[in-house]
Design a protein around this motif. Sequence first.
Motif, PDB file in Angstrom:
ATOM      1  N   PHE A 320       0.834  -1.188   0.000  1.00 45.45           N
ATOM      2  CA  PHE A 320       0.000   0.000   0.000  1.00 45.45           C
ATOM      3  C   PHE A 320       0.874   1.246   0.000  1.00 45.45           C
ATOM      4  O   PHE A 320       1.956   1.266   0.583  1.00 45.45           O
ATOM      5  N   ASP A 321       0.367   2.270  -0.670  1.00 38.28           N
ATOM      6  CA  ASP A 321       1.068   3.549  -0.742  1.00 38.28           C
ATOM      7  C   ASP A 321       0.083   4.645  -0.349  1.00 38.28           C
ATOM      8  O   ASP A 321      -1.110   4.559  -0.673  1.00 38.28           O
ATOM      9  N   SER A 322       0.561   5.640   0.350  1.00 38.92           N
ATOM     10  CA  SER A 322      -0.320   6.735   0.777  1.00 38.92           C
ATOM     11  C   SER A 322       0.285   8.062   0.363  1.00 38.92           C
ATOM     12  O   SER A 322       1.503   8.253   0.437  1.00 38.92           O
ATOM     13  N   ALA A 323      -0.563   8.962  -0.074  1.00 37.70           N
ATOM     14  CA  ALA A 323      -0.101  10.287  -0.487  1.00 37.70           C
ATOM     15  C   ALA A 323       0.352  11.090   0.736  1.00 37.70           C
ATOM     16  O   ALA A 323      -0.149  10.902   1.847  1.00 37.70           O
ATOM     17  N   LEU A 324       1.300  11.982   0.515  1.00 33.53           N
ATOM     18  CA  LEU A 324       1.706  12.879   1.599  1.00 33.53           C
ATOM     19  C   LEU A 324       0.513  13.743   1.996  1.00 33.53           C
ATOM     20  O   LEU A 324      -0.226  14.234   1.127  1.00 33.53           O
ATOM     21  N   PRO A 325       0.298  13.959   3.290  1.00 34.15           N
ATOM     22  CA  PRO A 325      -0.812  14.816   3.716  1.00 34.15           C
ATOM     23  C   PRO A 325      -0.587  16.273   3.321  1.00 34.15           C
ATOM     24  O   PRO A 325       0.531  16.677   2.972  1.00 34.15           O
ATOM     25  N   GLN A 326      -1.639  17.061   3.404  1.00 37.83           N
ATOM     26  CA  GLN A 326      -1.596  18.427   2.904  1.00 37.83           C
ATOM     27  C   GLN A 326      -0.545  19.282   3.591  1.00 37.83           C
ATOM     28  O   GLN A 326       0.152  20.072   2.941  1.00 37.83           O
ATOM     29  N   ASP A 327      -0.390  19.142   4.914  1.00 36.05           N
ATOM     30  CA  ASP A 327       0.603  19.976   5.606  1.00 36.05           C
ATOM     31  C   ASP A 327       2.013  19.674   5.123  1.00 36.05           C
ATOM     32  O   ASP A 327       2.854  20.570   4.978  1.00 36.05           O
ATOM     33  N   PHE A 328       2.270  18.421   4.839  1.00 32.20           N
ATOM     34  CA  PHE A 328       3.579  18.020   4.330  1.00 32.20           C
ATOM     35  C   PHE A 328       3.794  18.587   2.925  1.00 32.20           C
ATOM     36  O   PHE A 328       4.862  19.134   2.601  1.00 32.20           O
ATOM     37  N   MET A 329       2.775  18.480   2.068  1.00 30.63           N
ATOM     38  CA  MET A 329       2.874  19.019   0.712  1.00 30.63           C
ATOM     39  C   MET A 329       3.078  20.528   0.735  1.00 30.63           C
ATOM     40  O   MET A 329       3.871  21.082  -0.041  1.00 30.63           O
ATOM     41  N   ASP A 330       2.367  21.202   1.653  1.00 33.62           N
ATOM     42  CA  ASP A 330       2.484  22.660   1.734  1.00 33.62           C
ATOM     43  C   ASP A 330       3.901  23.105   2.070  1.00 33.62           C
ATOM     44  O   ASP A 330       4.433  24.057   1.484  1.00 33.62           O
ATOM     45  N   VAL A 331       4.525  22.415   3.026  1.00 30.94           N
ATOM     46  CA  VAL A 331       5.864  22.838   3.436  1.00 30.94           C
ATOM     47  C   VAL A 331       6.890  22.504   2.354  1.00 30.94           C
ATOM     48  O   VAL A 331       7.859  23.260   2.152  1.00 30.94           O
ATOM     49  N   LEU A 332       6.684  21.433   1.605  1.00 29.77           N
ATOM     50  CA  LEU A 332       7.575  21.137   0.478  1.00 29.77           C
ATOM     51  C   LEU A 332       7.467  22.220  -0.593  1.00 29.77           C
ATOM     52  O   LEU A 332       8.481  22.657  -1.160  1.00 29.77           O
ATOM     53  N   ASP A 333       6.246  22.661  -0.866  1.00 31.71           N
ATOM     54  CA  ASP A 333       6.048  23.735  -1.856  1.00 31.71           C
ATOM     55  C   ASP A 333       6.739  25.021  -1.418  1.00 31.71           C
ATOM     56  O   ASP A 333       7.337  25.734  -2.235  1.00 31.71           O
ATOM     57  N   LYS A 334       6.658  25.322  -0.125  1.00 32.50           N
ATOM     58  CA  LYS A 334       7.290  26.532   0.380  1.00 32.50           C
ATOM     59  C   LYS A 334       8.809  26.481   0.172  1.00 32.50           C
ATOM     60  O   LYS A 334       9.427  27.454  -0.285  1.00 32.50           O
ATOM     61  N   TRP A 335       9.424  25.356   0.506  1.00 37.58           N
ATOM     62  CA  TRP A 335      10.868  25.241   0.348  1.00 37.58           C
ATOM     63  C   TRP A 335      11.269  25.258  -1.126  1.00 37.58           C
ATOM     64  O   TRP A 335      12.290  25.853  -1.498  1.00 37.58           O
ATOM     65  N   GLU A 336      10.482  24.609  -1.964  1.00 37.00           N
ATOM     66  CA  GLU A 336      10.784  24.605  -3.397  1.00 37.00           C
ATOM     67  C   GLU A 336      10.778  26.015  -3.958  1.00 37.00           C
ATOM     68  O   GLU A 336      11.670  26.410  -4.717  1.00 37.00           O
ATOM     69  N   ASN A 337       9.794  26.796  -3.578  1.00 31.73           N
ATOM     70  CA  ASN A 337       9.709  28.181  -4.047  1.00 31.73           C
ATOM     71  C   ASN A 337      10.824  29.037  -3.466  1.00 31.73           C
ATOM     72  O   ASN A 337      11.374  29.914  -4.151  1.00 31.73           O
ATOM     73  N   TYR A 338      11.169  28.786  -2.213  1.00 30.46           N
ATOM     74  CA  TYR A 338      12.219  29.601  -1.577  1.00 30.46           C
ATOM     75  C   TYR A 338      13.554  29.415  -2.269  1.00 30.46           C
ATOM     76  O   TYR A 338      14.251  30.400  -2.596  1.00 30.46           O
ATOM     77  N   VAL A 339      13.971  28.171  -2.500  1.00 30.48           N
ATOM     78  CA  VAL A 339      15.272  27.943  -3.120  1.00 30.48           C
ATOM     79  C   VAL A 339      15.271  28.330  -4.589  1.00 30.48           C
ATOM     80  O   VAL A 339      16.319  28.628  -5.178  1.00 30.48           O
ATOM     81  N   LYS A 340      14.079  28.381  -5.200  1.00 28.33           N
ATOM     82  CA  LYS A 340      13.998  28.765  -6.600  1.00 28.33           C
ATOM     83  C   LYS A 340      14.223  30.261  -6.792  1.00 28.33           C
ATOM     84  O   LYS A 340      14.830  30.696  -7.770  1.00 28.33           O
ATOM     85  N   TYR A 341      13.781  31.057  -5.813  1.00 27.15           N
ATOM     86  CA  TYR A 341      13.832  32.524  -5.981  1.00 27.15           C
ATOM     87  C   TYR A 341      14.829  33.195  -5.057  1.00 27.15           C
ATOM     88  O   TYR A 341      14.893  34.416  -4.986  1.00 27.15           O
ATOM     89  N   ASN A 342      15.593  32.426  -4.301  1.00 24.36           N
ATOM     90  CA  ASN A 342      16.572  33.031  -3.398  1.00 24.36           C
ATOM     91  C   ASN A 342      17.964  32.420  -3.617  1.00 24.36           C
ATOM     92  O   ASN A 342      18.105  31.323  -4.090  1.00 24.36           O
TER      93      ASN A 342
END
Length: 342
Positions: A320-342
Amino acid sequence: MRDADTLPDDDDELFEHHRIVADPKQSLLRIDKFLMDRLPNVTRTKIQTGIHDGFVRVNDKAIKPNYKIHPNDVITVSLPEPPRDTDIVPENIPLNIVFEDEHLLVINKPAGMVVHPAYQNWNGTVVNALAYHFQNLPQMQGNEGRPGLVHRIDKDTSGLLVIAKDEISLSGLAKQFFDHSIERTYNALVWGVPEPAAGTIHVNVGRSLKDRRVTVAFPNGDMGRHAITHYKMLRDFRYVSLIECKLETGRTHQIRAHMKYIGHPLFNDATYGGDQILKGTTFSKYKQFVENCFEAIPRQALHAKTLGFIHPVTKQFLQFDSALPQDFMDVLDKWENYVKYN
């Protein structure tokens, strides 16, 4: 004796559960064998674990597992939670069921939900929900009050759990966990970027001698229990990284302790120091960004993502596989955007 995989949440006080005075004519006998004859439904393994963890004392002194009881010895067993009966109160709590048949079910536990009742968390647990939705779930010997459970994950860890609905499934799954043949992978966001990007941590872990709430590494191998974690980096965010951890053993807080040991604590893991800025500068803009990330995932960033085992009855391999929960996805998006623009 309680399950070796349980930890008190925020109270290190110990409560006496048993006090036994050896007979004046007691012959020399190993402490574990002595207690097995006197404590109901407790395995020798649990007794030995309790001795290692300092919960068993003789004449108010810590002892080793090979200690031999003498006449008139006073043996005490103290635990972090006060004594309580094992009655489970059924509660109508929704369960996210990923798979179910007549023998077992797999659920996706949300972060913040305790798996079984324990000190300061007697209600609102997975077990309370199971008692409401299912009747007569089996219990392992010495594990009263935890029907259907063969393993657990921490309160603030999200992800997959398998629950047994009958005795054959309980014993079959328990053996697979004991044999370490269960396949389990976790996703974790950790501070820093591990080097090498993939590796194996083969270091004993056990309760800290200073604070029983915390699991620490014992690299010399003289204390703690055998523990193996395989890891590989999935995404590099410069300051933090997303990793996959595959458990070969399943000790209390194993991933959290192992990752701290190699210098990469889990992001926002307050117990293991991950709720501080451990990588990058502390200038105001970056500090505010990290604090926003902590708010986005107000827990350790750990998710039990996959679970694989042989069905105890059908003998079919299930995964079985489970998707990352929303809070986890949100923090990954934040870090991805931060390193992309800084």
